[in-house]
Design a protein around this motif. Structure first.
Motif, PDB file in Angstrom:
ATOM      1  N   PHE A  94       0.480  -1.554   0.001  1.00 39.31           N
ATOM      2  CA  PHE A  94      -0.029   0.231   0.427  1.00 39.31           C
ATOM      3  C   PHE A  94       0.724   1.089  -0.281  1.00 39.31           C
ATOM      4  CE2 PHE A  94      -1.550   3.647   2.097  1.00 39.31           C
ATOM      5  CZ  PHE A  94      -2.637   3.731   1.232  1.00 39.31           C
ATOM      6  N   VAL A  95       1.579   1.122   0.933  1.00 35.66           N
ATOM      7  CA  VAL A  95       2.620   2.498   1.027  1.00 35.66           C
ATOM      8  C   VAL A  95       3.292   2.910  -0.246  1.00 35.66           C
ATOM      9  CG1 VAL A  95       4.262   3.721   2.161  1.00 35.66           C
ATOM     10  CG2 VAL A  95       2.556   2.279   3.581  1.00 35.66           C
ATOM     11  N   SER A  96       4.011   1.257  -1.281  1.00 42.50           N
ATOM     12  CA  SER A  96       4.678   1.956  -1.909  1.00 42.50           C
ATOM     13  C   SER A  96       3.655   2.077  -3.651  1.00 42.50           C
ATOM     14  CB  SER A  96       5.324   0.479  -2.469  1.00 42.50           C
ATOM     15  OG  SER A  96       5.789   0.370  -3.879  1.00 42.50           O
ATOM     16  N   ASP A  97       2.596   1.225  -3.453  1.00 43.62           N
ATOM     17  CA  ASP A  97       1.534   2.131  -4.491  1.00 43.62           C
ATOM     18  C   ASP A  97       1.204   3.636  -3.930  1.00 43.62           C
ATOM     19  OD1 ASP A  97       1.532  -0.464  -5.722  1.00 43.62           O
ATOM     20  OD2 ASP A  97      -0.425  -1.214  -4.671  1.00 43.62           O
ATOM     21  N   LEU A 101       2.575   7.150  -6.727  1.00 43.96           N
ATOM     22  CA  LEU A 101       1.722   7.530  -7.111  1.00 43.96           C
ATOM     23  C   LEU A 101       1.531   9.169  -7.408  1.00 43.96           C
ATOM     24  CD1 LEU A 101      -1.614   6.492  -6.167  1.00 43.96           C
ATOM     25  CD2 LEU A 101      -1.468   6.300  -8.994  1.00 43.96           C
ATOM     26  N   CYS A 102       2.696   9.345  -5.897  1.00 41.60           N
ATOM     27  CA  CYS A 102       2.973  11.622  -6.230  1.00 41.60           C
ATOM     28  C   CYS A 102       4.200  11.457  -6.303  1.00 41.60           C
ATOM     29  CB  CYS A 102       2.532  11.404  -4.869  1.00 41.60           C
ATOM     30  SG  CYS A 102       3.418  10.769  -3.335  1.00 41.60           S
ATOM     31  N   CYS A 103       5.138  10.501  -6.364  1.00 43.97           N
ATOM     32  CA  CYS A 103       6.496  10.685  -6.192  1.00 43.97           C
ATOM     33  C   CYS A 103       7.654  10.058  -7.355  1.00 43.97           C
ATOM     34  CB  CYS A 103       7.022  10.260  -4.689  1.00 43.97           C
ATOM     35  SG  CYS A 103       6.695  11.160  -3.610  1.00 43.97           S
ATOM     36  N   GLU A 106      12.616  10.427 -10.212  1.00 45.47           N
ATOM     37  CA  GLU A 106      13.096  11.709 -10.348  1.00 45.47           C
ATOM     38  C   GLU A 106      12.965  12.678  -9.152  1.00 45.47           C
ATOM     39  OE1 GLU A 106      11.980  15.480 -13.962  1.00 45.47           O
ATOM     40  OE2 GLU A 106      13.138  13.347 -14.778  1.00 45.47           O
ATOM     41  N   GLY A 107      10.662  12.767  -9.124  1.00 42.03           N
ATOM     42  CA  GLY A 107      10.683  13.484  -8.060  1.00 42.03           C
ATOM     43  C   GLY A 107      11.328  13.283  -6.900  1.00 42.03           C
ATOM     44  N   MET A 108      11.682  11.708  -6.866  1.00 44.11           N
ATOM     45  CA  MET A 108      12.251  11.559  -5.106  1.00 44.11           C
ATOM     46  C   MET A 108      12.882  11.823  -5.121  1.00 44.11           C
ATOM     47  SD  MET A 108       9.976   9.763  -3.693  1.00 44.11           S
ATOM     48  CE  MET A 108      11.054   8.659  -2.548  1.00 44.11           C
ATOM     49  N   VAL A 109      14.349  12.408  -6.436  1.00 42.80           N
ATOM     50  CA  VAL A 109      15.285  13.273  -6.355  1.00 42.80           C
ATOM     51  C   VAL A 109      15.116  14.909  -6.371  1.00 42.80           C
ATOM     52  CG1 VAL A 109      17.757  13.162  -7.195  1.00 42.80           C
ATOM     53  CG2 VAL A 109      16.328  10.951  -6.850  1.00 42.80           C
ATOM     54  N   ARG A 110      14.974  15.120  -7.132  1.00 41.01           N
ATOM     55  CA  ARG A 110      14.432  16.032  -6.973  1.00 41.01           C
ATOM     56  C   ARG A 110      13.789  17.150  -5.918  1.00 41.01           C
ATOM     57  NH1 ARG A 110      12.421  18.652 -11.733  1.00 41.01           N
ATOM     58  NH2 ARG A 110      11.304  17.293 -12.036  1.00 41.01           N
ATOM     59  N   GLY A 111      12.540  16.259  -5.761  1.00 42.22           N
ATOM     60  CA  GLY A 111      11.349  17.044  -5.235  1.00 42.22           C
ATOM     61  C   GLY A 111      10.978  17.024  -3.843  1.00 42.22           C
TER      62      GLY A 111
END
Length: 122
Positions: A94-97, A101-103, A106-111
């Protein structure tokens, strides 16, 4: 909003919220960590590791059992508790899904992840 990775729900939102709420307490997290290191444990052994009354630990265990995260097995004069690994696989999925969805990677690295260093460590 256009989702490129649809969220697969194996549980209802109500059931998922109940499970996550069961984990959302420091004492229950400590109980889960303690049980994760053991095959099984009785309530008095769990109480011995926590600075809480036996009745309080019993109530936390009841919540974890009702959420399906911990298994309860009566055994003569005592009862034993153990982790339900299948439930934690479901929580992890669930947490992975939700993260997918939101990250994006690329967003995990930059945002967003950079705002939460305790969650995302490189």
């Amino acid at each position: 909003m256009n989702c490129t990775n649809p969220f697969e729900r194996s549980l209802s939102d109500t059931e998922t919220a109940r499970i996550l709420a069961a984990l959302a307490h420091p004492a229950r997290l400590r109980i889960v960590r303690q049980l994760a290191c053991l095959d099984r444990s009785c309530c008095k052994d769990i109480v011995a590791q926590l600075d809480l009354a036996q009745s309080t630990v019993s109530q936390h265990l009841k919540i974890l059992v009702e959420a399906g995260l911990v298994r309860y097995q009566p055994s003569g004069q005592s009862s034993h508790y153990s982790i339900n690994p299948d439930a934690f696989v479901t929580v992890a999925a669930f947490v992975s899904d939700m993260a997918s969805l939101c990250c994006s990677d690329e967003g995990m690295v930059r945002g967003r992840a950079s705002l939460h260093p305790a969650i995302h460590k490189e």
